[in-house]
Design an enzyme around this catalytic site. Sequence first.
Site, PDB file in Angstrom:
ATOM      1  N   CYS A   3       6.540  53.472  27.815  1.00  0.00           N
ATOM      2  CA  CYS A   3       6.310  52.915  29.142  1.00  0.00           C
ATOM      3  C   CYS A   3       4.818  52.656  29.151  1.00  0.00           C
ATOM      4  CB  CYS A   3       6.695  53.899  30.243  1.00  0.00           C
ATOM      5  SG  CYS A   3       6.175  53.338  31.865  1.00  0.00           S
ATOM      6  N   GLU A 104       9.035  46.641  30.764  1.00  0.00           N
ATOM      7  CA  GLU A 104       9.410  46.879  29.373  1.00  0.00           C
ATOM      8  C   GLU A 104       9.398  45.515  28.687  1.00  0.00           C
ATOM      9  OE1 GLU A 104       9.530  49.605  27.995  1.00  0.00           O
ATOM     10  OE2 GLU A 104      10.297  51.163  29.340  1.00  0.00           O
TER      11      GLU A 104
END
Length: 192
Positions: A3, A104
Amino acid sequence: GMCGRFFVTSSPEIFREAYGYAEQPNFPARHNVAPTQPVAVVTAEHGRRRFVLMRWGFLPAWVKDPDDFPLVINARIETAAEKPSFRSAFARRRCIVPVDGFYEWRAVPGRRTKQPVFIHAPGDAPLALAGLWESWQDPTAPEDAPPVRTCAILTTDANARLAPVHDRMPVILPSAAWSVWLDPASDPKGFA
């Protein structure tokens, strides 16, 4: 699985109301929060929730020179309890990183560059990402220099919704779990 970018666009009042800390930070909307930048973190100290700015990039207390230590922005929740870098933070210094969502990157067939995918909660409610924090004291700084507080975001296997995009995702805490996660006396192993 990383992340590596997230965004904070809700007003400070929305976060303050959600988490119930006393501080009244006035942090601007940020659409692309990157590693090494200061991030807003919620901790619980002496039973009270606090709003603290920390550097995103975890430094274990024993690191002598940060330049020799890799940039650690994520920790795997499955192994954080055992890893020397994270063991003590996982036991005693858990935090929440409040965000409105995160990015993402998805591989696109036939293209070299990956495509960013914007992940946010239904109804755009703020998300509570599980994190770990640590105080690091610069050995070269004056003795009365305040410690540098650093944090990392925990990751877990992607759920069904995110699996097509990425194999990992940040650990997102439901509000019912916030107090237990933040309480240094609770056992965090149930979250892994």
